[in-house]
Scaffold this active site. Structure first.
Site, PDB file in Angstrom:
ATOM      1  N   TYR A 226     -22.313   6.997 -19.219  1.00  0.00           N
ATOM      2  CA  TYR A 226     -21.955   7.768 -20.421  1.00  0.00           C
ATOM      3  C   TYR A 226     -22.166   9.257 -20.224  1.00  0.00           C
ATOM      4  O   TYR A 226     -21.290  10.055 -20.536  1.00  0.00           O
ATOM      5  CB  TYR A 226     -22.797   7.263 -21.590  1.00  0.00           C
ATOM      6  CG  TYR A 226     -22.399   7.786 -22.952  1.00  0.00           C
ATOM      7  CD1 TYR A 226     -21.249   7.311 -23.584  1.00  0.00           C
ATOM      8  CD2 TYR A 226     -23.172   8.726 -23.619  1.00  0.00           C
ATOM      9  CE1 TYR A 226     -20.891   7.770 -24.842  1.00  0.00           C
ATOM     10  CE2 TYR A 226     -22.825   9.182 -24.879  1.00  0.00           C
ATOM     11  CZ  TYR A 226     -21.680   8.703 -25.487  1.00  0.00           C
ATOM     12  OH  TYR A 226     -21.333   9.166 -26.738  1.00  0.00           O
TER      13      TYR A 226
ATOM     14  N   SER B 149     -24.218   0.691 -16.700  1.00  0.00           N
ATOM     15  CA  SER B 149     -24.257   1.246 -18.053  1.00  0.00           C
ATOM     16  C   SER B 149     -22.824   1.344 -18.594  1.00  0.00           C
ATOM     17  O   SER B 149     -22.133   0.342 -18.651  1.00  0.00           O
ATOM     18  CB  SER B 149     -24.985   2.587 -18.049  1.00  0.00           C
ATOM     19  OG  SER B 149     -25.216   3.011 -19.352  1.00  0.00           O
ATOM     20  N   GLN B 150     -22.370   2.546 -18.958  1.00  0.00           N
ATOM     21  CA  GLN B 150     -20.964   2.625 -19.362  1.00  0.00           C
ATOM     22  C   GLN B 150     -20.069   2.182 -18.205  1.00  0.00           C
ATOM     23  O   GLN B 150     -18.998   1.607 -18.417  1.00  0.00           O
ATOM     24  CB  GLN B 150     -20.601   4.041 -19.784  1.00  0.00           C
ATOM     25  CG  GLN B 150     -19.162   4.170 -20.257  1.00  0.00           C
ATOM     26  CD  GLN B 150     -18.815   5.595 -20.589  1.00  0.00           C
ATOM     27  OE1 GLN B 150     -18.826   5.972 -21.748  1.00  0.00           O
ATOM     28  NE2 GLN B 150     -18.531   6.385 -19.585  1.00  0.00           N
TER      29      GLN B 150
ATOM     30  N   ASP C  82     -34.716  -3.168 -21.119  1.00  0.00           N
ATOM     31  CA  ASP C  82     -33.756  -2.064 -21.225  1.00  0.00           C
ATOM     32  C   ASP C  82     -33.660  -1.615 -22.683  1.00  0.00           C
ATOM     33  O   ASP C  82     -33.208  -2.365 -23.538  1.00  0.00           O
ATOM     34  CB  ASP C  82     -32.384  -2.517 -20.707  1.00  0.00           C
ATOM     35  CG  ASP C  82     -31.393  -1.363 -20.601  1.00  0.00           C
ATOM     36  OD1 ASP C  82     -31.653  -0.277 -21.167  1.00  0.00           O
ATOM     37  OD2 ASP C  82     -30.344  -1.550 -19.951  1.00  0.00           O
TER      38      ASP C  82
ATOM     39  N   HIS D 132     -33.356   0.597 -18.128  1.00  0.00           N
ATOM     40  CA  HIS D 132     -31.929   0.833 -17.897  1.00  0.00           C
ATOM     41  C   HIS D 132     -31.599   0.949 -16.412  1.00  0.00           C
ATOM     42  O   HIS D 132     -30.430   0.979 -16.037  1.00  0.00           O
ATOM     43  CB  HIS D 132     -31.495   2.098 -18.656  1.00  0.00           C
ATOM     44  CG  HIS D 132     -30.032   2.146 -18.923  1.00  0.00           C
ATOM     45  ND1 HIS D 132     -29.326   1.078 -19.430  1.00  0.00           N
ATOM     46  CD2 HIS D 132     -29.112   3.128 -18.728  1.00  0.00           C
ATOM     47  CE1 HIS D 132     -28.054   1.398 -19.539  1.00  0.00           C
ATOM     48  NE2 HIS D 132     -27.893   2.637 -19.110  1.00  0.00           N
TER      49      HIS D 132
END
Lengths: 324, 300
Positions: free
Chosen positions: A92, A175-176, A262, A291
């Protein structure tokens, strides 16, 4: 009222698949397929090495937005083509790095910069924070409508390259980047042959926002504090963009890895994603990891998984760890 | 040939000049409440400050909403990358926080937008023009702003970040607590040869193209090496240490650890993100007289 958090495998998702989900995305992909890709490559000698050529690339995507990226491929004097393709999709807040280390392993590697990322933000730039909530009450203009397509469109770029073996195309990110791995593998399920998604974001948006106060999901909590009356519209919109609803469309083998502590992408949503997948899927859940999703221990497995399916020529080398 | 780890002869005057430039320019702070980022626990503001150049930088400033204060302060210096987030929810609840966003990063990117890759080598062949000289000034400007705020207990202020946090603490001794991790500039000219990872790979790329500039590059980055700064840090410091044998390991950072002017504790990272966060958070909370908080919620 508060309750003790249950183990993530017991979580029940609140995501609902809209009846017209396939129709909605089918229309979007039909629209983008009418737009000429118009790929462009410019060699970047400064960032190239003895083994790898680096190119800055551009191509057209939805709404005629020009998308940037990096393309790193082995020099023919180092490894002869054809090469498996690997799309590296960004987190992100991070900018796509140059996937030189993957190219050194023998991949034709594309580092994607979807709209709003630097170099792809001339026509669309909601900023950070804001990307997550930009037009979140309207599925036809929501930020991720074009963003997802930009990543999928990178597959078309890879396939436009004569040195790429079209039977070996992978996608990977965390993640993203994990979310984009899911959506790209679904939207281009006829092409993608393997995917590895770390700490997948954009899965179970509303559940995630209820399980954390960490950004980016906290953007949703921020938005709903100011616009509590929009909650139903938000929920309805996000169902069209939820990785959990893309998951059943994936056909290739997938690796999903999560951290069991996370705070950014709650592990419950990773488990919910895997439950929705119908393709061969391996889940790695690492205790006490956040994360990072156990990156230190999981990255060798990610490489082994991708290499096993995509067969790069120098699989004995190692890539830089993938961060979200 | 200069030894790459030598302290530049004009080190003090180089940094004194930055302080003098800052002193000559009013910060002209401009605070605007951000209702969408504020909640029942804190008020969040955007803040714009003038740094050297002159250049207008950005920050997120937050004040706990409960209690009358003054509160412990926490300065967050920016890491490498274009986007910096609003400070963490738990930190905003406990501390007056300021996240500095340096020139070139998003929200401080007009008129100058940093390139990634590219920032690491911008102006690197001349110490006076190296972008990180100005980035340090941006952090110092942020420090001055935070330390000037009436909401802050100025006897109880921490700074967190990478090399920039150490340099800030060295040059603004009002900080009593420091937490540093992910150092980039220590022995950079040696470290770059052990990696192909960005951002140090930017230096490798630059020197492949301009090999004749190696001496000049070494000179510029030497001003940023924390080993030359930490002797001026009197605060209590926690230094996060990576794996032995790496450029974050205890052996690599030994000279930094030993040179601090105040007490320093090395924290050996486990690479379990939950464990590492909670340990560092608890250390910081204890030092600032607050309660430890995990970001991972155990109740929902």
């Amino acid at each position: 009222m508060t309750a003790t958090r249950k183990p993530p495998e017991e979580h029940q998702t609140s995501v609902v698949r809209p009846p017209d989900f396939d129709e909605f995305w089918g229309a979007i992909m039909a629209e983008v397929n009418e737009i000429p890709l118009d790929p462009a490559m410019e060699h970047v000698p400064m960032r190239s090495t003895d083994e790898v050529d680096v190119y800055e690339i551009h191509y057209n995507s939805l709404d005629n937005v020009r998308i940037a990226g990096w393309y790193c491929r082995p020099k023919e004097s180092y490894i002869k083509p054809p090469y498996p393709a690997l799309l590296l999709v960004p987190g992100y807040v991070s900018e796509p790095t140059l996937p030189k280390s993957w190219a050194k392993m023998g991949y034709a590697a594309v580092g994607v910069a979807p709209r709003g990322k630097l170099r792809s933000n001339g026509q669309f730039n909601p900023g950070y924070p804001n990307l997550l909530t930009h037009n979140m009450i309207d599925r036809n203009t929501y930020s991720y409508r074009g963003f997802y397509v930009d990543a999928a469109r990178a597959v078309d770029f890879a396939l436009s390259r004569p040195e790429v073996d079209p039977a070996r195309v992978g996608v990977h990110g965390s993640s993203q980047g994990g979310a984009l791995t899911i959506t790209t593998a679904a939207l281009r399920n006829e092409v993608i042959t393997v995917g590895a998604a770390g700490a997948p974001y954009l899965c179970g948006f509303m559940d995630a926002a209820s399980l954390t106060h960490s950004y980016p999901y906290e953007e949703i909590n921020d938005y709903l504090r100011v616009h509590p009356d929009h909650e139903q519209q938000v929920r309805e919109t996000l169902n069209y963009f939820d990785g959990i609803n893309f998951a059943p469309q994936i056909k290739c083998p997938m690796l999903v890895y999560v951290g069991l502590e996370d705070d950014v992408c709650p592990p419950e949503t990773g488990y919910d994603l895997v439950k929705a997948m119908e393709c061969p899927t391996e889940l790695i859940a690492t205790p006490r990891c956040a994360h990072d999703a156990g990156r230190k221990w999981v990255m060798p497995k990610v490489e082994e998984f991708l290499n096993g399916h995509l067969k790069p020529a120098a699989a004995e080398l190692h890539a830089e760890p993938t961060v979200g | 040939m200069t030894n790459h780890t030598d302290r530049p002869a004009d080190f003090e005057s180089y940094w004194d000049a930055v302080d003098q430039q800052l002193a000559a320019i009013p910060a002209a702070p401009e605070l605007d409440l951000l209702p969408i980022r504020s909640n029942e626990h804190c008020d969040v503001y955007s803040v714009r400050l003038t740094s050297v150049g002159p250049y207008r930088i950005f920050g997120y400033f937050s004040v706990p909403g409960k209690g009358s204060g003054p509160f412990p302060g926490m300065l967050l210096t920016p890491g490498y990358g274009s986007v910096k987030a609003v400070p963490d929810y738990n930190d905003r609840m406990r501390y007056v926080t300021l996240q500095v966003i340096h020139r070139g990063q998003r929200l401080a990117d007009k008129p100058y937008a940093a390139a990634y890759p590219g920032l690491m080598t911008e102006g690197i062949d001349d110490p006076e023009n190296y972008i990180f000289r100005d980035i340090v000034a941006d952090c110092l400007r942020g420090a001055e702003f935070l330390l000037s705020r009436p909401e802050v207990d100025t006897n109880n202020v921490a700074v967190m970040g990478n090399d920039l946090a150490l340099i800030t603490a060295a040059r603004r001794p009002q900080f009593s607590i420091v937490q540093a991790a992910d150092l980039m500039f220590h022995r950079l000219m040696e470290a770059r040869m052990r990696t192909e990872a960005y951002p140090l790979e930017e230096i490798n790329e630059y020197l492949r193209t301009h090999p004749e500039r190696e001496e000049a590059v070494a000179r510029s980055v030497a001003y940023l090496d924390p080993v030359h700064h930490v002797g001026n840090i009197t605060a209590t410091t926690s230094l996060s240490i990576g794996d032995q044998g790496s450029t974050a390991g205890a052996d690599w950072l030994e000279r930094v650890s030993k040179n601090f002017g105040g007490p320093v504790e090395n924290y050996q990272l486990t690479h379990e993100g939950g464990t590492d966060h909670d340990t560092v958070d608890a250390w910081m909370a204890e030092k600032l007289g607050s309660q430890p908080m995990s970001r991972f919620m155990t109740t929902v």
